[in-house]
Structures are given as C-alpha cells and as structure tokens.
Design an enzyme around this catalytic site. Structure first.
Site, PDB file in Angstrom:
ATOM      1  N   LEU A  65      31.454 -23.507  13.208  1.00  0.00           N
ATOM      2  CA  LEU A  65      32.247 -23.716  14.427  1.00  0.00           C
ATOM      3  C   LEU A  65      33.177 -24.916  14.275  1.00  0.00           C
ATOM      4  O   LEU A  65      32.976 -25.757  13.402  1.00  0.00           O
ATOM      5  CB  LEU A  65      31.288 -23.917  15.604  1.00  0.00           C
ATOM      6  CG  LEU A  65      30.492 -22.648  15.969  1.00  0.00           C
ATOM      7  CD1 LEU A  65      29.304 -22.981  16.862  1.00  0.00           C
ATOM      8  CD2 LEU A  65      31.400 -21.621  16.637  1.00  0.00           C
ATOM      9  N   THR A  94      31.719 -28.865  10.091  1.00  0.00           N
ATOM     10  CA  THR A  94      31.834 -30.308   9.823  1.00  0.00           C
ATOM     11  C   THR A  94      31.829 -31.018  11.171  1.00  0.00           C
ATOM     12  O   THR A  94      32.777 -30.871  11.949  1.00  0.00           O
ATOM     13  CB  THR A  94      33.146 -30.630   9.077  1.00  0.00           C
ATOM     14  OG1 THR A  94      33.170 -29.886   7.864  1.00  0.00           O
ATOM     15  CG2 THR A  94      33.235 -32.121   8.759  1.00  0.00           C
ATOM     16  N   LYS A 169      29.525 -35.553   3.447  1.00  0.00           N
ATOM     17  CA  LYS A 169      30.774 -34.774   3.533  1.00  0.00           C
ATOM     18  C   LYS A 169      31.947 -35.650   4.020  1.00  0.00           C
ATOM     19  O   LYS A 169      33.036 -35.617   3.456  1.00  0.00           O
ATOM     20  CB  LYS A 169      30.537 -33.592   4.479  1.00  0.00           C
ATOM     21  CG  LYS A 169      31.741 -32.955   5.096  1.00  0.00           C
ATOM     22  CD  LYS A 169      32.411 -31.947   4.197  1.00  0.00           C
ATOM     23  CE  LYS A 169      33.711 -31.463   4.839  1.00  0.00           C
ATOM     24  NZ  LYS A 169      34.477 -30.583   4.040  1.00  0.00           N
ATOM     25  N   LYS A 244      40.773 -34.708  11.739  1.00  0.00           N
ATOM     26  CA  LYS A 244      39.467 -34.577  12.406  1.00  0.00           C
ATOM     27  C   LYS A 244      38.366 -35.253  11.560  1.00  0.00           C
ATOM     28  O   LYS A 244      37.556 -36.024  12.077  1.00  0.00           O
ATOM     29  CB  LYS A 244      39.145 -33.090  12.587  1.00  0.00           C
ATOM     30  CG  LYS A 244      37.746 -32.811  13.119  1.00  0.00           C
ATOM     31  CD  LYS A 244      37.341 -31.340  12.953  1.00  0.00           C
ATOM     32  CE  LYS A 244      35.912 -31.253  12.511  1.00  0.00           C
ATOM     33  NZ  LYS A 244      35.408 -29.927  12.270  1.00  0.00           N
TER      34      LYS A 244
HETATM   35  P1  NAD Z   1      38.477 -21.595  12.560  1.00  0.00           P
HETATM   36  O1  NAD Z   1      39.122 -22.153  13.756  1.00  0.00           O
HETATM   37  O2  NAD Z   1      39.244 -20.666  11.675  1.00  0.00           O
HETATM   38  O3  NAD Z   1      37.126 -20.803  12.988  1.00  0.00           O
HETATM   39  C1  NAD Z   1      36.279 -21.199  14.025  1.00  0.00           C
HETATM   40  C2  NAD Z   1      35.821 -19.910  14.705  1.00  0.00           C
HETATM   41  O4  NAD Z   1      34.850 -20.257  15.700  1.00  0.00           O
HETATM   42  C3  NAD Z   1      36.933 -19.171  15.424  1.00  0.00           C
HETATM   43  O5  NAD Z   1      36.976 -17.834  14.964  1.00  0.00           O
HETATM   44  C4  NAD Z   1      36.562 -19.282  16.890  1.00  0.00           C
HETATM   45  O6  NAD Z   1      36.936 -18.131  17.645  1.00  0.00           O
HETATM   46  C5  NAD Z   1      35.063 -19.396  16.796  1.00  0.00           C
HETATM   47  N1  NAD Z   1      34.446 -19.986  17.985  1.00  0.00           N
HETATM   48  C6  NAD Z   1      34.813 -21.100  18.680  1.00  0.00           C
HETATM   49  N2  NAD Z   1      33.964 -21.330  19.697  1.00  0.00           N
HETATM   50  C7  NAD Z   1      33.031 -20.351  19.633  1.00  0.00           C
HETATM   51  C8  NAD Z   1      31.885 -20.050  20.415  1.00  0.00           C
HETATM   52  N3  NAD Z   1      31.534 -20.802  21.473  1.00  0.00           N
HETATM   53  N4  NAD Z   1      31.142 -18.966  20.090  1.00  0.00           N
HETATM   54  C9  NAD Z   1      31.494 -18.203  19.024  1.00  0.00           C
HETATM   55  N5  NAD Z   1      32.568 -18.435  18.241  1.00  0.00           N
HETATM   56  C10 NAD Z   1      33.325 -19.490  18.550  1.00  0.00           C
HETATM   57  O7  NAD Z   1      37.922 -22.841  11.734  1.00  0.00           O
HETATM   58  P2  NAD Z   1      37.490 -22.883  10.177  1.00  0.00           P
HETATM   59  O8  NAD Z   1      38.658 -23.265   9.346  1.00  0.00           O
HETATM   60  O9  NAD Z   1      36.709 -21.651   9.873  1.00  0.00           O
HETATM   61  O10 NAD Z   1      36.514 -24.168  10.209  1.00  0.00           O
HETATM   62  C11 NAD Z   1      35.188 -24.103  10.709  1.00  0.00           C
HETATM   63  C12 NAD Z   1      34.482 -25.384  10.330  1.00  0.00           C
HETATM   64  O11 NAD Z   1      34.497 -25.539   8.911  1.00  0.00           O
HETATM   65  C13 NAD Z   1      35.128 -26.650  10.921  1.00  0.00           C
HETATM   66  O12 NAD Z   1      34.100 -27.520  11.318  1.00  0.00           O
HETATM   67  C14 NAD Z   1      35.919 -27.207   9.741  1.00  0.00           C
HETATM   68  O13 NAD Z   1      36.092 -28.621   9.816  1.00  0.00           O
HETATM   69  C15 NAD Z   1      35.037 -26.826   8.579  1.00  0.00           C
HETATM   70  N6  NAD Z   1      35.726 -26.712   7.282  1.00  0.00           N
HETATM   71  C16 NAD Z   1      36.921 -26.044   7.178  1.00  0.00           C
HETATM   72  C17 NAD Z   1      37.541 -25.957   5.934  1.00  0.00           C
HETATM   73  C18 NAD Z   1      38.858 -25.222   5.776  1.00  0.00           C
HETATM   74  O14 NAD Z   1      39.486 -25.356   4.715  1.00  0.00           O
HETATM   75  N7  NAD Z   1      39.287 -24.436   6.764  1.00  0.00           N
HETATM   76  C19 NAD Z   1      36.949 -26.528   4.798  1.00  0.00           C
HETATM   77  C20 NAD Z   1      35.713 -27.168   4.925  1.00  0.00           C
HETATM   78  C21 NAD Z   1      35.109 -27.247   6.188  1.00  0.00           C
END
Ligand code: NAD
Length: 293
Positions: A65, A94, A169, A244
C-alpha cells in the site's frame, strides 16, 4: 501452497501477486481500483470486494500500500479475526517503523505473526520476481514468511526485530538520494568545465568517487543506455516516492535524535524539485535542478 490474501495491486503489488499465482499459490486480491482487480483475474488470481472478504480464511496476507496510514487502516482487529488462526502477515509497503511496529504488535496480540518486508528493486524487479526483501520481525516468523517472499524476490535479508526492515530500507534510500545528488553535482561541474560526461563518468568509476548512481543509474543523458536519464527521465523511481522515503528518514532521525544533515538537504532538494512539477519523473532528474542555466 498457501491461500494468500493480497491487498494493494498497484505498480508493485500487481506483478508481485501475479508472480505468487505463477508459483501455484491460491491468490485472492483486493484493491480500490477496478483495473487492478481485472489485471489479477487475467493473470489467474481471484478477487474480493472488500478487505474483510479477502481476509476470510487466508493463511498469508501480503500488503503493498502507499503509506503508513493505509497500512494502519487495513490491519484492524476485525480484519485479523477473518484470517486462519496463526496466519502470517507480510507488509511490503514502505512506511514508518513506528506504524510497522504497532500493527505487528496488534497482530501478535490476535495470535498471528507479522513481519515488515519492504522491497528494493522497483517495478522491473517486481515484474521479474527479483526483488530484494528487507525483513523486520521475530526470526521464527521470518522463517515462516521466507518461502512466500522467495516467490516474489531473489535476495531476502533479515534485518532484525519488528520495524528493522523499514529502518534498513530508509537508510538505504537516504544514502541513494545523497549519492545521486553528489554524482549529479560532480558531473555537472565537469561538464561546465568542458569535460565529456561519459569520459568523466568512466574516470570516476575507476576512482574513489565510484558509486551505484554513477555506474548503474547515471543521471546524465546518453552516458549509459537504458537508464531513465537516456529516456527523458520517464519510468524508474519517481521523485515523489523518493521524497516520501526521505520524509520517513527525517521522521526516523527525529525519533532517535540522529543527525542527518545530508539527508535533510536531500529531502529539501527533492521536495523543491517535486513542487516545480517534476514529481512523476525519475529521481535521477535532480541533475536538471542543478543545471538550470
Ligand atoms: P501504487 O500507487 O501503484 O499502488 C498502490 C495500490 O494500493 C493502488 O493500486 C491503490 O488503488 C491501492 N490502494 C490504496 N488504498 C487501498 C485500500 N485501502 N485498499 C486496497 N487497495 C488500496 O504504488 P506502488 O508503486 O505499487 O507502491 C506501493 C508501495 O511500494 C509504496 O509504499 C512504495 O513506497 C513502495 N515501493 C515502490 C517502488 C516503486 O518503484 N514503485 C519501489 C519500492 C517500494
């Protein structure tokens, strides 16, 4: 094979859930986005209409999330009551270590095991199943979660007790931001003195300035192929996500009265760059901030 509830099927969670399906697990997903749900169905997973429904009878939960608030809102006592007894809960978002520790304590009080398992490796690693997982939690719970994590990643590290995965991390990402900015400053300085950025990068790669941003993720366009810099800073790891993570590092430094002067400067530079309308670009675009002639 495990019955897994997967919550948060976004850029990272979508491909991670698909990899668990490929490994033969029974994966049911939940997301607020209809598109994300349809994608999981197309990959062979099932979907649920709510968080409570997805939790029903699950042995394992994986969440991916956006932030700590989303994670705290998900892991309620009511949610945990739907799971099989002694379930394994894995939060890969994260988030701040304080929230990670408090949801894990709640899970333990409900008879479940919970680890924080943030990832490194980006969307490409999520798709390829080559993520690095950095885990905090009880060692026995780490052992139980490891076979699930191996279905989505390649390097699985145990960092220590609950919250340690999140701390490790953000330490890594704070250092990454600092060496990206430092690398950008150095290349920009050389280029303004007439040096070829490719030649300068080669020299520094074989000298004591060597680092990952310089070698693997060079911020100057055209120095390395297939980097975001060579593709208009599209894709990769967004400025907003780096901002963030630097905010989480700043909170963590306040919690322990740790001095992180370069981390704070990096946070401010990335925040200014984001506010100038660059939040969706890759974080290596910070070199453009330093080179606004
Ligand atoms: P994203 O915004 O693409 O995905 C988040 C998903 O969560 C969305 O599909 C959203 O609809 C869903 N969501 C939000 N609230 C919700 C709820 N209450 N119930 C169900 N679903 C819900 O984000 P992401 O890029 O997939 O990142 C997710 C996590 O991973 C973050 O914490 C980010 O910091 C971490 N992260 C991302 C990357 C990257 O390169 N994108 C790399 C490492 C870590």
């Amino acid at each position: 094979m495990a019955k897994i509830a997967f919550i948060g099927l976004g850029n990272m969670g979508g491909p991670m859930a698909a990899n668990l399906v490929k490994k033969g697990h029974e994966v049911t997903g939940f997301d607020l986005s209809e598109v994300a749900l349809n994608q999981l169905v197309a990959q062979g997973g099932k979907v649920a209409k709510s968080a409570l429904e997805v939790a029903k009878g699950a042995e394992v939960v994986v969440s991916m999330l956006p932030s700590g608030k989303h994670v705290a809102d998900l892991y309620t006592v009511e949610f945990m009551a739907q799971l099989q007894p002694h379930a394994v809960l894995i939060d890969s978002s994260t988030i701040d270590a304080v929230t990670a520790r408090s949801v894990a304590a709640l899970a333990v009080a409900q008879g479940h095991a919970m680890i924080d398992a943030p990832v490194s490796g980006g969307t490409a690693g999520a798709q390829a199943g080559t993520l690095t997982f950095i885990v905090g939690g009880a060692a026995g719970d780490f052992d139980r979660a490891k076979p699930i994590l191996e279905g989505m990643g390649q390097n699985i590290f145990y960092a220590g007790e609950s919250g340690a995965g999140q701390v490790a991390k953000i330490c890594n990402n704070m250092l990454l931001a600092i060496h990206m900015i430092g690398t950008s400053e150095a290349i920009n300085l050389g280029v303004r003195h007439g040096l070829d950025p490719k030649v300068l990068s080669e020299i520094m790669q074989k000298s004591s300035g060597r680092n990952w941003s310089l070698e693997v993720y060079n911020p100057y366009p055209g120095v390395a192929e297939n980097t975001p810099a060579s593709k208009g800073y599209a894709g990769g790891f967004a400025v907003d996500l780096m901002t963030k993570d630097l905010g989480l590092a700043a909170e963590a430094s306040l919690d322990t009265k740790s001095s992180t002067p370069l981390g704070s400067t990096a946070l401010n530079l990335y925040r200014m760059w984001s506010e100038a309308g660059n939040g969706k670009f890759d974080f290596s675009s910070i070199i453009k901030f330093l080179n606004q002639q």
